[in-house]
Write a protein that holds these residues in place. Structure first.
Motif, PDB file in Angstrom:
ATOM      1  N   PRO A1062       0.834  -1.199   0.000  1.00 34.02           N
ATOM      2  CA  PRO A1062       0.000   0.000   0.000  1.00 34.02           C
ATOM      3  C   PRO A1062       0.867   1.246   0.000  1.00 34.02           C
ATOM      4  N   ARG A1063       0.340   2.298  -0.642  1.00 34.34           N
ATOM      5  CA  ARG A1063       1.107   3.536  -0.695  1.00 34.34           C
ATOM      6  C   ARG A1063       1.102   4.250   0.654  1.00 34.34           C
ATOM      7  N   MET A1065       2.053   5.136   4.135  1.00 35.78           N
ATOM      8  CA  MET A1065       3.163   4.931   5.077  1.00 35.78           C
ATOM      9  C   MET A1065       2.686   5.306   6.468  1.00 35.78           C
ATOM     10  N   PRO A1066       3.300   4.749   7.496  1.00 35.53           N
ATOM     11  CA  PRO A1066       2.902   5.187   8.836  1.00 35.53           C
ATOM     12  C   PRO A1066       3.248   6.656   9.017  1.00 35.53           C
ATOM     13  N   VAL A1068       4.690   9.068  11.186  1.00 39.67           N
ATOM     14  CA  VAL A1068       5.562   9.024  12.357  1.00 39.67           C
ATOM     15  C   VAL A1068       5.115  10.052  13.402  1.00 39.67           C
TER      16      VAL A1068
ATOM     17  N   THR B  36      10.460   6.846   8.194  1.00 39.59           N
ATOM     18  CA  THR B  36       9.832   6.994   6.876  1.00 39.59           C
ATOM     19  C   THR B  36      10.746   7.841   6.007  1.00 39.59           C
ATOM     20  N   LEU B 127      10.981  12.275  18.424  1.00 39.97           N
ATOM     21  CA  LEU B 127      10.555  12.501  17.037  1.00 39.97           C
ATOM     22  C   LEU B 127      11.658  13.247  16.306  1.00 39.97           C
ATOM     23  N   PHE B 159      10.115   2.732   6.090  1.00 37.63           N
ATOM     24  CA  PHE B 159       8.998   2.736   5.145  1.00 37.63           C
ATOM     25  C   PHE B 159       9.268   3.730   4.013  1.00 37.63           C
ATOM     26  N   GLU B 161       7.055   4.939   0.219  1.00 39.17           N
ATOM     27  CA  GLU B 161       5.796   4.742  -0.502  1.00 39.17           C
ATOM     28  C   GLU B 161       5.943   3.702  -1.606  1.00 39.17           C
ATOM     29  N   GLY B 162       5.004   2.769  -1.630  1.00 38.89           N
ATOM     30  CA  GLY B 162       4.956   1.803  -2.718  1.00 38.89           C
ATOM     31  C   GLY B 162       6.074   0.771  -2.705  1.00 38.89           C
TER      32      GLY B 162
END
Lengths: 1080, 181
Positions: A1062-1063, A1065-1066, A1068, B36, B127, B159, B161-162
């Motif tokens: 899936p595109r 993303m978590p 953050v 991410t 963070l 992570f 995307e895709g």
């Protein structure tokens, strides 16, 4: 005694199969049917036996609900296998067939459903997960949950969604719930604001569902529309719309009628209220007929049905949720059977405070039933349609007659009249009005006339049977030339079929102006059909190389009329074959044409090679050609039309059919740049370097690749998005390039479908017609002195209508045709030296769009002549790559430059060339002129070297001339075109009723936002007659010998087993905020 | 308690940490990095849980400056700072060998509902958001090297995307590379 009674009651109680929900891990569990994927001819034997149908959209890894009565499949995450963008949709739904009650048995199904998913105004759910929520093992309902975030399924509408949707993405779930014994799915959609701030919608926003029914399920909307949503919606669109009230049809449900299976959709009541009864809608009296469970249908075409009813909360606080509910029922084929399920449906939920909330209340009804018989013979008629209309003129239901000619339908209490109809008889209207009360019953019987039979034989000049198309032409009566035949000759609302007309303005004095097609059929040497009694003219034709024969006949009730024809091939094309590189069959979701009819349609039109190009499905028509023994006439190749939602449609052929994967090799296209798609398409080829990648209908609304990338019709370069309705070119959330970024526009294709079907309107740029069309006046001034060049204006008749595109980068502007033409795009590519082969293809989806209209002739060599069994497929695609091809819907052109043929490069050191042109045509079409065009580096828009008038004759040989032209610059190309002016009716029928497209819906919604067409009535029209037209591929002219550059084509292997990611993303930041902390 | 006492406690804590490094055991520090990657920035959530025991006792007592047996107000802030330092100091990030500086946006500490200066467990969340100073393109590599205070393995999730997420338990002190999509 009491115990005994209880035992007896227990014994008499029918045991209800439990509902089940599970993930499919075996093909045994799929739902079969005509709409279900799985190729009988090419899939492995074991898989075919298990699926039991021709196509299966369900696959291993999807999720299934079943209760022994009905079953449904929800696609796992990924790219949609239907027409949408995302997985996670409802893709198969059917009754459990064959009397088998096992919820997981391998049954032979009849799924006829394409896809349905929730829609939040113009936003969809982009699923990240599909899971079994309740497996039903407790004896209660089974349910499957799809969860994810909001995602635009059409980026074209982002301009709208950005205005109205909350700034932060919301989390959504969609629960598909099946209770034991029920014949419907309950669907609950929940929106949750898991963000860090409150979410609000900018406008009164409707929530609901998007459904893609596909061909084969005929939409019936109770009310004024009945079976005719196409023209009814056009009328509805003329009503005033508002930001607070989308235009559309207000009704209680939608239902369908189909072959053995039917569907109905209704809304549940929602605690947050109805969109149609929102305060603003009520205040404006926008939906006066709406009640608490009404639905709104703003768009309905064969492939796209929007249904809205729930009202989004104006504000959804942080952490809060909002839900709405709908129901989808399954019937046995007619509207009545599925309406009965809806009427009996009652759904109640218990609120947190313990009180009951009625989500759906049952509807009281009575029953009307009867029989339909043939008048003379008294034979019961099975499979006929009966439509009932109430006293207020609303079309209420439809029933199909069963064995014995009997039919039955549930209706609310009231008075009704009825119609009985089929495809070969005149409509019978009930002589009396019947009244039915709640719980009561009434009877309505019909008698229909007996048709006659037409039997035809067709042979060639040697007396051998010949495949041919038989067209039965009638003449209707009409004295009002302003009326369309549908307004007086047949009634689409009761489900009568459309009868194609000649599009000539009717004259009471001239029967030839009032011709229509009563029936056409294919005769493989011989054939016949029942026909309504009457006087007709019967035509036999076999495409553009054969002559046309006709006979006048009279069909008498109960009798057979025999007719014989002899057809002659009058235009020979030795060394060349005619091919159609873009066609659809039942393997495409928007076609209901079975393979037998599909391949026969090509044989009878004299096409030599058909390439199967079904939407996102690799099919092989070869076994069907074999089984019908049509191999002498017709060869086939395997191909695919990769169909994206808004980036364009791309064909690839010849391909290797992969027997294992459900779509036999088609792959995920969503959010991939076109260059990658082309390279992946090549990888599917039998020889990847030789695969032909073809861009289809590049200028067809949002389906056109060149439109998607805003390619200038004058320069061939991408323009900035200049329309409010443009694809989203903004960088992705991760900072990467949008697949629609102009830099992603790829020219790595081999062929371009310049001529698509009957669509002259997308081959040439739109010009202002000499006779102004009816409609609203434009809001812009006429072009001329005093009108600045950077201002939109209305040019003189005959001129191209342009719009001004502002270039923000330098403050300048460019002009762009309102409707650019694909042929100009092709010329621009050629002028850049890119050797792209132009093709002409029918894009035929059914019988009404003629196979091989237009077609592409390819120079193949000796295997082109004689039986098509010997056709050298490699030679065909080599010829196509080399540009040895002619595009035509009728005329045949033979052109050489300095004695070299199409696709050649001629070296003319002195710039002098001799162009030899031979034009031929069958006697039934006219040819007025031949034009010689020269393009090149200096001439993106080709210059006319000469326009040659063709002698006014119906001889086959129309022109044979040699013309000398001098001063031809280096890097030029020569293209020759031929055109006639008269209609090719009845061999080629007109493009009479364009379907409503997604762009129409977008346009309507755009009009709700105040976007009005500045050019008013001046816009391209798809409705047009077919006139003769042909053009050659180029012959190149250089002053010096040049060594052609050969570059290996990019190949990207396609991995069907690569798991979908899936595109989403978590977030953050959100995870961080969810972390518990202590006060400091 | 004067600053010397605090220093002593800190040294004791350090000694204990070194000891755990030497011996390593399953209960101790649990570090998880959720990262991410986009073409514009790196976002990361670093969560470190400290199992109840002597380490927590030392950490809590070290910040209980008023010796009231409760960790409150500024003491919580100081404890958080200690833990953040412990969690982030050994973290090294780079893109295709070019180091990138850690930018801490926000931090949180959890006393696990027990504000006493005892040996109850502790957690910290950090963070991190780092805008790329230079353009990042497909094929470049994101590199991450981290060390757990007790050398235990670290759960790392990356992570994009895709792309299938990178999810592994990586060894302490070992560099991990993830290709930009």
């Amino acid at each position: 005694m009491l115990l005994g009674a209880l035992v007896l009651i227990g014994a008499c109680t029918k045991t209800e199969a439990p509902a089940r929900a599970f993930q499919i891990n075996s093909r045994v569990e799929l739902i079969g049917g005509v709409r279900a994927l799985g190729d009988t001819d090419s899939a492995p034997r074991d898989a075919t036996d298990l699926i039991g149908g021709k196509r299966a959209s369900g696959a291993d890894g999807d999720f299934k609900l079943s209760n022994g009565v009905m079953h449904a499949i929800i696609q796992n995450v990924g790219t949609s296998r239907g027409f949408g963008s995302f997985g996670g949709s409802l893709i198969d739904i059917d009754l459990v067939r064959g009397g088998q009650a096992s919820s997981a048995s391998g049954v032979k199904g009849n799924d006829y459903f394409t896809e349905m998913f929730p829609a939040f105004f113009l936003t969809a759910l982009e699923p990240a997960k599909v899971e079994v929520l309740a497996d039903g093992s407790d004896g209660k309902a089974a349910s499957i949950r799809v969860s994810g975030r909001s995602g635009a399924f059409i980026s074209l509408v982002k301009a709208f969604t950005e205005v109205v949707d909350p700034k932060d993405p919301l989390d959504f779930t969609c629960d598909y719930i099946l209770e034991p014994g029920k014949q419907y799915l309950k669907i609950v959609v929940t929106v949750t604001n898991n963000g860090t701030r409150d979410a609000s919608w900018g406008l009164n926003v409707p929530f609901g569902f998007v459904t893609l029914l596909g061909e084969g399920q005929r939409l019936f909307v109770p009310g004024q529309a009945g079976f005719d949503m196409r023209f009814h919606l056009e009328d509805v669109y003329k009503r005033p719309a508002s930001l607070d009230a989308l235009p559309g049809e207000v009704t209680s449900m939608w239902a369908t009628e189909g072959d053995g299976v039917s569907y109905a959709f209704v809304s549940g009541q929602n605690s947050a209220g109805s969109y149609l009864q929102s305060e603003r809608a009520v205040a404006g009296n926008f939906y006066p007929t709406a009640n608490k469970d009404s639905i709104l249908i703003p768009i309905a075409s064969s492939s796209f049905l929007g249904t809205y009813f729930a009202k989004a909360p104006q504000m959804l606080p942080k952490g809060a949720s909002y839900s709405y509910t709908a129901f989808l029922a399954v019937g046995s084929g007619d509207v009545g059977s599925v309406q009965k399920i809806v009427y009996d449906m009652r759904d109640v939920t218990i609120r947190p405070n313990g009180r009951e909330f009625v989500v759906r209340e049952s509807t009281p009804y009575g029953t009307i039933s009867g029989y339909v018989r043939e008048a003379k013979t008294n034979q019961p008629l099975e499979g006929l349609s009966v439509v009932l209309k109430d006293g207020a003129g609303n079309y209420v239901t439809q029933a199909t007659t069963r064995k014995g000619g009997v039919w039955t339908a549930p209706v609310p209490a009231g008075k009704y009249t009825g119609y009985a109809l089929d495809r070969v008889r005149s409509v019978a209207k009930s002589a009396v009005e019947v009244e039915v009360t709640e719980g009561g019953s009434a009877t309505l019987n019909f008698e229909l006339e007996q048709p006659g039979d037409l039997s035809v034989t067709v042979t060639d000049e040697r007396g051998q049977p010949l495949p041919a198309k038989i067209t039965v032409l009638g003449v209707y009566e009409n004295e009002d030339p302003t009326l369309q035949p549908r307004q007086f000759f047949y009634d689409l609302k009761i489900g009568e079929r459309l009868r194609q007309s000649d599009l000539i303005t009717d004259s009471a004095a001239d029967p030839a102006s009032r011709e229509y097609v009563e029936k056409f059929f294919y005769a493989n040497g011989a054939g016949g059909r029942p026909i309504r009694p009457g006087k007709y003219t019967v035509y036999a034709s076999r495409g553009i190389e054969y002559d046309l024969q006709k006979q006048d006949i009279e069909i008498t009730s109960g009798k057979t009329t025999n007719v014989g024809f002899k057809l002659t091939q009058v235009v020979g094309t030795p060394g060349w074959i005619s091919a159609d590189f873009h066609v659809h069959s039942i393997k495409s979701v928007d076609s209901d044409m079975n393979l037998e009819a599909r391949v026969t349609s090509f044989a009878v039109e004299g096409v030599d090679l058909v390439v199967s190009t079904d939407h996102n499905y690799v099919a092989d028509y070869g076994p069907t050609i074999d089984s019908l023994n049509l191999n002498d006439w017709l060869a086939s190749s395997v191909g695919l039309e990769l169909t994206t939602l808004e980036m364009g449609h791309f064909n690839a052929f010849p391909l290797a059919l992969q027997p294992g994967p459900v779509q036999h090799g088609s792959f995920r296209w969503f959010f991939r740049p076109p260059g990658e798609l082309f390279a992946q398409l090549r990888a599917l080829g039998t020889d990847p370097q030789k695969t032909v990648v073809q861009v289809n209908h590049p200028r067809d609304t949002i389906l056109g690749y060149f439109n998607a990338f805003n390619i200038s019709g004058y320069t061939g370069e991408p323009l900035p998005g200049y329309s409010a309705v443009s694809v989203d070119t903004k960088p992705l959330p991760d900072g990467g390039l949008s697949p629609y970024d102009p830099s992603n526009f790829s020219r790595e294709f081999d062929a371009m479908e310049v001529f698509n079907g009957k669509r002259m309107d997308i081959m040439f740029p739109y010009r202002i017609p000499a006779v102004p069309p009816p409609g609203p006046e434009p809001t812009v001034a006429r072009c001329g002195p005093g009108v600045p060049a950077n201002t939109d204006c209305l040019p003189a008749p005959g001129e191209i209508l342009n719009e001004v595109v502002k270039i923000e980068a330098d403050g300048g502007f460019e002009l762009q045709p309102v409707q650019p033409g694909a042929q100009d795009d092709w010329f621009i590519l050629l002028s850049r030296g890119q050797r792209v082969t132009a093709t002409g293809n029918s894009d035929s989806h059914g019988e009404k769009s003629e196979a091989g209209l237009p077609r592409t002739y390819v120079q193949v060599g000796e295997t082109a002549d004689g039986t098509m069994r010997a056709l050298d497929e490699d030679a065909v695609f080599a010829g196509l790559h080399a540009g040895k091809a002619l595009v035509t819907n009728g005329p045949i052109l033979e052109v050489t430059v300095n004695e070299q043929g199409l696709g050649s490069t001629v070296v003319a050191a002195d710039g002098v060339i001799d162009v030899h042109i031979v034009a031929r045509a069958a006697p039934w079409m006219d040819l007025k002129r031949v034009t010689v065009l020269r393009g090149g580096r200096d001439a993106k828009v080709p210059v006319k070297l000469e326009v040659i008038d063709v002698p006014d004759t119906r001889e086959v040989n129309r022109l044979d001339v040699v013309r000398r032209y001098s001063n031809i610059p280096d890097g030029s190309f020569i293209v020759v075109e031929a055109a006639g002016e008269e209609s090719m009716w009845p061999v080629h029928t007109a493009y009479e009723v364009p379907s409503l497209e997604i762009s129409d819906a977008v346009g309507v919604i755009g009009s709700s936002f105040g976007f009005s067409p500045k050019f008013g009535k001046y816009k391209p029209t798809q409705r047009q007659i077919v006139t003769p037209y042909a053009f050659t591929n180029p012959i190149w002219v250089d002053r010096t010998i040049k060594q052609p550059l050969r570059v290996q084509k990019r190949i990207l292997p396609v991995g069907n087993d690569v798991p979908f990611v899936p595109r989403v993303m978590p977030d953050v930041r959100k995870l961080f905020h969810g972390f518990h902390s202590d006060p400091e | 308690m004067g600053s010397t006492a605090i220093r002593n406690r800190a040294l004791l804590l350090l000694g204990l940490l070194v000891a755990t490094t030497a011996f390593g055991h399953p209960s101790g520090f649990h570090k998880k990095l959720t990262v991410t990657l986009t073409k514009t920035k790196v976002s990361a959530l670093i969560v470190m849980d400290v199992d109840s025991g002597d380490r927590c006792l030392l950490l809590r007592e070290a910040v209980d400056s008023n010796r009231d047996g409760l960790i409150t107000g500024l003491e919580v802030t100081r404890l958080k700072e200690q833990l953040v330092k412990l969690a982030t100091r050994p973290l090294k990030l780079s893109i295709s060998t070019a180091p990138i500086a850690l930018v801490i946006k926000e931090t949180k500490v959890s006393l696990r509902d027990d504000p006493r200066a005892n040996d109850a467990a502790l957690s910290v969340a950090v963070l991190v958001e780092i805008e790329h100073a230079h353009p990042v393109s497909t094929g470049m590599e994101f590199e991450l090297e981290d060390t757990s205070p007790d050398q235990s393995t670290i759960v790392l999730q990356v992570f994009q995307e895709g792309v299938k997420p990178f999810q592994e338990e990586v060894k302490s002190g070992v560099k991990t590379k993830v290709r930009f999509n």
